[in-house]
Design a protein around this motif. Structure first.
Motif, PDB file in Angstrom:
ATOM      1  N   PRO A 196       0.830  -1.087   0.130  1.00 36.22           N
ATOM      2  CA  PRO A 196       0.115  -0.511  -0.348  1.00 36.22           C
ATOM      3  C   PRO A 196       0.988   1.299  -0.068  1.00 36.22           C
ATOM      4  O   PRO A 196       1.748   1.223   0.773  1.00 36.22           O
ATOM      5  CB  PRO A 196      -0.833  -0.639   0.992  1.00 36.22           C
ATOM      6  CG  PRO A 196      -0.877  -1.648   1.729  1.00 36.22           C
ATOM      7  CD  PRO A 196       0.678  -2.296   0.627  1.00 36.22           C
ATOM      8  N   THR A 197       0.665   2.070  -0.844  1.00 35.91           N
ATOM      9  CA  THR A 197       1.336   3.395  -1.356  1.00 35.91           C
ATOM     10  C   THR A 197       0.806   4.638  -1.376  1.00 35.91           C
ATOM     11  O   THR A 197       0.127   4.263  -2.245  1.00 35.91           O
ATOM     12  CB  THR A 197       2.471   2.733  -2.344  1.00 35.91           C
ATOM     13  OG1 THR A 197       3.882   1.773  -1.923  1.00 35.91           O
ATOM     14  CG2 THR A 197       3.422   3.659  -2.895  1.00 35.91           C
ATOM     15  N   ILE A 198       1.781   5.613  -0.995  1.00 39.32           N
ATOM     16  CA  ILE A 198       1.220   7.476  -1.117  1.00 39.32           C
ATOM     17  C   ILE A 198       1.963   7.634  -1.899  1.00 39.32           C
ATOM     18  O   ILE A 198       2.879   7.742  -1.518  1.00 39.32           O
ATOM     19  CB  ILE A 198       0.473   7.769   0.075  1.00 39.32           C
ATOM     20  CG1 ILE A 198      -0.783   6.733   1.375  1.00 39.32           C
ATOM     21  CG2 ILE A 198       0.397   8.956   0.062  1.00 39.32           C
ATOM     22  CD1 ILE A 198      -0.850   7.055   2.348  1.00 39.32           C
ATOM     23  N   LEU A 199       1.568   8.351  -3.236  1.00 38.36           N
ATOM     24  CA  LEU A 199       2.592   9.214  -3.627  1.00 38.36           C
ATOM     25  C   LEU A 199       1.893  10.806  -3.585  1.00 38.36           C
ATOM     26  O   LEU A 199       1.244  11.077  -3.876  1.00 38.36           O
ATOM     27  CB  LEU A 199       2.063   9.055  -5.151  1.00 38.36           C
ATOM     28  CG  LEU A 199       2.228   6.982  -4.963  1.00 38.36           C
ATOM     29  CD1 LEU A 199       2.411   7.539  -6.939  1.00 38.36           C
ATOM     30  CD2 LEU A 199       4.072   7.116  -5.189  1.00 38.36           C
ATOM     31  N   TYR A 200       2.696  11.584  -2.899  1.00 38.30           N
ATOM     32  CA  TYR A 200       2.777  12.774  -2.603  1.00 38.30           C
ATOM     33  C   TYR A 200       3.812  13.892  -2.391  1.00 38.30           C
ATOM     34  O   TYR A 200       4.749  13.310  -1.599  1.00 38.30           O
ATOM     35  CB  TYR A 200       1.859  12.650  -1.209  1.00 38.30           C
ATOM     36  CG  TYR A 200       1.546  14.486  -0.272  1.00 38.30           C
ATOM     37  CD1 TYR A 200       0.532  14.481  -1.093  1.00 38.30           C
ATOM     38  CD2 TYR A 200       2.181  14.898   0.857  1.00 38.30           C
ATOM     39  CE1 TYR A 200       0.033  16.456  -0.524  1.00 38.30           C
ATOM     40  CE2 TYR A 200       1.869  16.104   0.896  1.00 38.30           C
ATOM     41  CZ  TYR A 200       0.282  16.856   0.893  1.00 38.30           C
ATOM     42  OH  TYR A 200       0.678  18.003   1.122  1.00 38.30           O
ATOM     43  N   PRO A 201       3.407  14.916  -3.058  1.00 39.02           N
ATOM     44  CA  PRO A 201       1.762  15.803  -3.556  1.00 39.02           C
ATOM     45  C   PRO A 201       2.621  14.773  -5.040  1.00 39.02           C
ATOM     46  O   PRO A 201       3.873  15.173  -5.561  1.00 39.02           O
ATOM     47  CB  PRO A 201       2.804  17.372  -3.717  1.00 39.02           C
ATOM     48  CG  PRO A 201       3.831  17.061  -3.150  1.00 39.02           C
ATOM     49  CD  PRO A 201       4.650  16.233  -2.855  1.00 39.02           C
ATOM     50  N   SER A 202       1.412  14.229  -5.488  1.00 38.36           N
ATOM     51  CA  SER A 202       1.502  14.076  -7.071  1.00 38.36           C
ATOM     52  C   SER A 202       0.554  15.480  -7.806  1.00 38.36           C
ATOM     53  O   SER A 202       0.689  15.832  -7.248  1.00 38.36           O
ATOM     54  CB  SER A 202      -0.259  12.620  -7.276  1.00 38.36           C
ATOM     55  OG  SER A 202       0.688  11.572  -6.591  1.00 38.36           O
ATOM     56  N   ASP A 203       1.138  15.106  -9.574  1.00 36.54           N
ATOM     57  CA  ASP A 203       0.532  16.066 -10.551  1.00 36.54           C
ATOM     58  C   ASP A 203      -0.015  15.206 -11.340  1.00 36.54           C
ATOM     59  O   ASP A 203       0.157  13.791 -11.554  1.00 36.54           O
ATOM     60  CB  ASP A 203       2.350  16.410 -11.236  1.00 36.54           C
ATOM     61  CG  ASP A 203       1.994  17.499 -11.645  1.00 36.54           C
ATOM     62  OD1 ASP A 203       1.910  16.576 -13.165  1.00 36.54           O
ATOM     63  OD2 ASP A 203       2.161  18.944 -12.026  1.00 36.54           O
ATOM     64  N   TRP A 204      -0.411  16.221 -12.556  1.00 41.19           N
ATOM     65  CA  TRP A 204      -2.380  15.132 -13.341  1.00 41.19           C
ATOM     66  C   TRP A 204      -1.160  14.360 -13.946  1.00 41.19           C
ATOM     67  O   TRP A 204      -0.918  13.706 -14.742  1.00 41.19           O
ATOM     68  CB  TRP A 204      -2.119  16.806 -14.002  1.00 41.19           C
ATOM     69  CG  TRP A 204      -3.356  16.750 -12.985  1.00 41.19           C
ATOM     70  CD1 TRP A 204      -3.849  18.354 -12.479  1.00 41.19           C
ATOM     71  CD2 TRP A 204      -5.130  16.430 -11.943  1.00 41.19           C
ATOM     72  NE1 TRP A 204      -4.368  18.603 -11.503  1.00 41.19           N
ATOM     73  CE2 TRP A 204      -5.468  17.558 -11.485  1.00 41.19           C
ATOM     74  CE3 TRP A 204      -5.344  15.240 -12.501  1.00 41.19           C
ATOM     75  CZ2 TRP A 204      -6.274  16.628 -10.304  1.00 41.19           C
ATOM     76  CZ3 TRP A 204      -6.684  14.926 -11.592  1.00 41.19           C
ATOM     77  CH2 TRP A 204      -6.567  15.831 -10.732  1.00 41.19           C
ATOM     78  N   SER A 205       0.612  14.879 -14.381  1.00 39.94           N
ATOM     79  CA  SER A 205       0.817  14.091 -15.313  1.00 39.94           C
ATOM     80  C   SER A 205       1.618  12.831 -14.968  1.00 39.94           C
ATOM     81  O   SER A 205       3.048  12.609 -15.881  1.00 39.94           O
ATOM     82  CB  SER A 205       2.290  14.695 -15.919  1.00 39.94           C
ATOM     83  OG  SER A 205       2.742  15.357 -14.887  1.00 39.94           O
ATOM     84  N   ASP A 206       1.211  12.927 -14.160  1.00 39.54           N
ATOM     85  CA  ASP A 206       2.523  11.493 -13.344  1.00 39.54           C
ATOM     86  C   ASP A 206       2.048   9.881 -13.909  1.00 39.54           C
ATOM     87  O   ASP A 206       0.538  10.157 -14.442  1.00 39.54           O
ATOM     88  CB  ASP A 206       2.111  10.789 -11.127  1.00 39.54           C
ATOM     89  CG  ASP A 206       2.625  12.355 -10.963  1.00 39.54           C
ATOM     90  OD1 ASP A 206       4.188  13.021 -11.131  1.00 39.54           O
ATOM     91  OD2 ASP A 206       2.378  12.373  -9.572  1.00 39.54           O
ATOM     92  N   PRO A 207       2.357   8.798 -13.849  1.00 36.74           N
ATOM     93  CA  PRO A 207       1.942   7.683 -14.465  1.00 36.74           C
ATOM     94  C   PRO A 207       1.246   7.288 -13.943  1.00 36.74           C
ATOM     95  O   PRO A 207      -0.278   7.119 -14.433  1.00 36.74           O
ATOM     96  CB  PRO A 207       3.450   6.656 -14.278  1.00 36.74           C
ATOM     97  CG  PRO A 207       4.761   7.650 -14.226  1.00 36.74           C
ATOM     98  CD  PRO A 207       4.020   9.532 -13.970  1.00 36.74           C
ATOM     99  N   ALA A 208       0.605   7.165 -13.055  1.00 43.79           N
ATOM    100  CA  ALA A 208      -0.333   6.817 -12.149  1.00 43.79           C
ATOM    101  C   ALA A 208      -1.789   7.529 -12.254  1.00 43.79           C
ATOM    102  O   ALA A 208      -2.830   7.025 -11.767  1.00 43.79           O
ATOM    103  CB  ALA A 208       0.109   6.722 -10.541  1.00 43.79           C
ATOM    104  N   LEU A 209      -1.881   8.826 -12.522  1.00 45.41           N
ATOM    105  CA  LEU A 209      -3.247   9.570 -13.021  1.00 45.41           C
ATOM    106  C   LEU A 209      -3.230   9.440 -14.743  1.00 45.41           C
ATOM    107  O   LEU A 209      -4.155   9.743 -15.259  1.00 45.41           O
ATOM    108  CB  LEU A 209      -2.710  11.000 -12.769  1.00 45.41           C
ATOM    109  CG  LEU A 209      -2.850  11.134 -11.454  1.00 45.41           C
ATOM    110  CD1 LEU A 209      -4.630  11.307 -11.316  1.00 45.41           C
ATOM    111  CD2 LEU A 209      -2.361  10.872 -10.124  1.00 45.41           C
ATOM    112  N   GLN A 210      -2.695   8.343 -15.646  1.00 46.16           N
ATOM    113  CA  GLN A 210      -2.776   8.681 -16.471  1.00 46.16           C
ATOM    114  C   GLN A 210      -3.857   6.839 -17.484  1.00 46.16           C
ATOM    115  O   GLN A 210      -4.105   7.231 -18.134  1.00 46.16           O
ATOM    116  CB  GLN A 210      -1.671   8.040 -17.612  1.00 46.16           C
ATOM    117  CG  GLN A 210      -0.308   9.201 -17.217  1.00 46.16           C
ATOM    118  CD  GLN A 210      -1.201  10.751 -17.663  1.00 46.16           C
ATOM    119  OE1 GLN A 210      -1.586  11.354 -18.300  1.00 46.16           O
ATOM    120  NE2 GLN A 210      -0.789  11.712 -16.092  1.00 46.16           N
TER     121      GLN A 210
END
Length: 458
Positions: A320-334
């Motif tokens: 279980p992983t939290i990515l912060y602060p994320s950005d709309w261009s990050d791979p996980a948001l695609q």
């Protein structure tokens, strides 16, 4: 070249054409058989789920209790659901002894294709609705849950006659061959990519479909939210089934004024649920394949990891992983993550955030955490999505009074409870005329008061 499954379809269609399946007794009998198949083999079902991808006991029992609850709903409500439904008609027609009635009739032979993530529940819930509506059913369990599929193959013939319910196991070749046949209805739960294949195949026969797909589900947390309660609901909603849940929160957008505090609470919640080493937790499932484990692990950006980040691909494990602060261009948001990696973004202006989300494919679910009703109303009025929760996650899809389904890229059609019965039924609209009262609407029209004649329809 002959189709291996043509005889299977033919047997069910002949049974359906006999009108046997339209009786209340037949429907009750099929529901009783389904319930017995689940409850009498509960331990075997749970063992299969654990063998396939390490589902913990609570999530195992969820797959038994939800379908049995749906069966109870239909058992309690079928007589009223089946009954012809009187509807209002224009007063002029009603005054001359006409009446409107909707009759509910089954479509016929229904193909139900299930997913891997809830391989019992999400295969049987649609099947239960189909049977309640008077349809025969061909079950196609996921091939990526081999132990569960094998149990279906073993048990279904023990509890059902093949002309009522049967099962086909296998992978792409079997699905392709099934989709060549002219089923009367197709219910598919799975990925958008396969959903498009199903819809193209259904179009060849003009077969109606319900497509339960997925998407990247937004979660919005504003400055008024109860963070300590919100994080537990988000952590569970995202990490249950190792994140392989079509309604899981896909990313979280938190107001910048509370974002750091939210993340600290979320980290605490994850540690409390799964411990310091979630790989050893009995409550954390595995990814369905090594391929999916590697795919999800590839979304992890080490410089944005605030908790988690480890993986063991051979063991099908992603922490279980939290990515912060994320950005709309990050791979996980695609794309839809479908795994236990959660991007957390910040926002300062709700209108700007909503416009960004609206430009994304329409999701299956959206979750809002706020005590400000004006903010809640703004989000609900602006975003289009299949369904969701305010100050909750995930639970909306198991409530039989709430129709469940997607919109746009996340699917089409709703089911569950009455909505499921209606979706698997043709609502046959009938005007029942008075045989003894004339309507003066026929030629010759010369000399007629047209307005008066047509007034019966107004």
């Amino acid at each position: 070249m002959s189709n291996r499954f043509q005889s299977l379809l033919d047997a069910q269609r002949e049974n359906f054409l006999s009108d046997t399946t339209k009786s209340l007794d037949w429907r009750f009998e099929q529901l009783d058989r389904m319930e017995r198949m689940l409850l009498e083999n509960k331990d075997d079902w749970c063992a299969a789920l654990y063998a396939d991808f390490g589902k913990p006991p609570f999530e195992q029992m969820f797959e038994i209790s939800v379908p049995t609850g749906v069966i109870k709903y239909y058992r309690d409500n079928l007589p009223s659901l089946i009954a012809p439904e009187p509807v209002a008609i224009p007063k002029g027609l009603e005054a001359t002894g006409n009446r409107g009635v909707i009759y509910k009739e089954p479509y016929g032979v229904t193909l139900v294709i299930g997913p891997f993530n809830a391989p019992i529940l999400l295969l049987l819930d649609p099947a239960i609705a189909a049977l309640a509506a008077g349809n025969t059913v061909v079950l196609k369990p996921a091939n990526t849950t081999p132990a569960t599929a094998a149990l279906f193959q073993k048990l279904v013939p023990q509890y059902f006659s093949p002309e009522n319910v049967t099962v086909v196991t296998g992978g792409r070749a079997e699905i392709t061959e099934l989709l060549e046949l002219p089923f009367d209805f197709i219910f598919f739960t799975g990925s958008s990519a396969v959903g498009k294949v199903v819809m193209r195949a259904a179009a060849e026969h003009l077969t109606p479909v319900i497509l339960e797909l997925g998407g990247q589900n937004p979660t919005i947390v504003d400055a008024t939210a109860n963070l300590e309660i919100a994080v537990d609901r988000i952590a569970w909603g995202h990490n249950a089934i190792s994140g392989q849940w079509c309604i899981a929160p896909g990313f979280v957008c938190v107001h910048q004024s509370v974002a750091d505090l939210f993340v600290e609470h979320l980290k605490t919640s994850i540690r409390r649920m799964y411990g310091s080493d979630p790989q050893q937790s009995p409550d954390f499932a595995r990814m369905i394949t090594t391929h999916d484990a590697a795919r999800v692990a590839s979304y992890i950006l080490p410089d944005k990891v605030v908790i988690g980040g480890r993986s063991d691909i051979a063991a099908r494990y992603v922490e279980p992983t939290i990515l912060y602060p994320s950005d709309w261009s990050d791979p996980a948001l695609q794309q839809e993550i479908f795994g236990p990696v959660l991007p957390v973004l910040t926002y300062d202006d709700i209108d700007t955030l909503l416009m960004t989300i609206k430009r994304m494919p329409k999701p299956l679910a959206t979750y809002i955490f706020s005590k400000d009703q004006a903010v809640v109303d703004k989000i609900l009025g602006s975003l289009s999505f299949g369904g969701g929760c305010v100050n909750q996650t995930n639970l909306h899809c198991w409530i039989d009074t709430l129709p469940f389904g997607g919109v746009g890229a996340s699917g089409m059609g709703k089911y569950y409870g009455k909505a499921g019965f209606d979706a698997l039924s043709n609502r046959k609209a009938m005007l029942i005329g008075n045989p003894d009262v004339d309507l003066d609407v026929f030629p010759p029209y010369a000399g007629k008061d047209i307005a008066k004649s047509l007034s019966v329809f107004g």
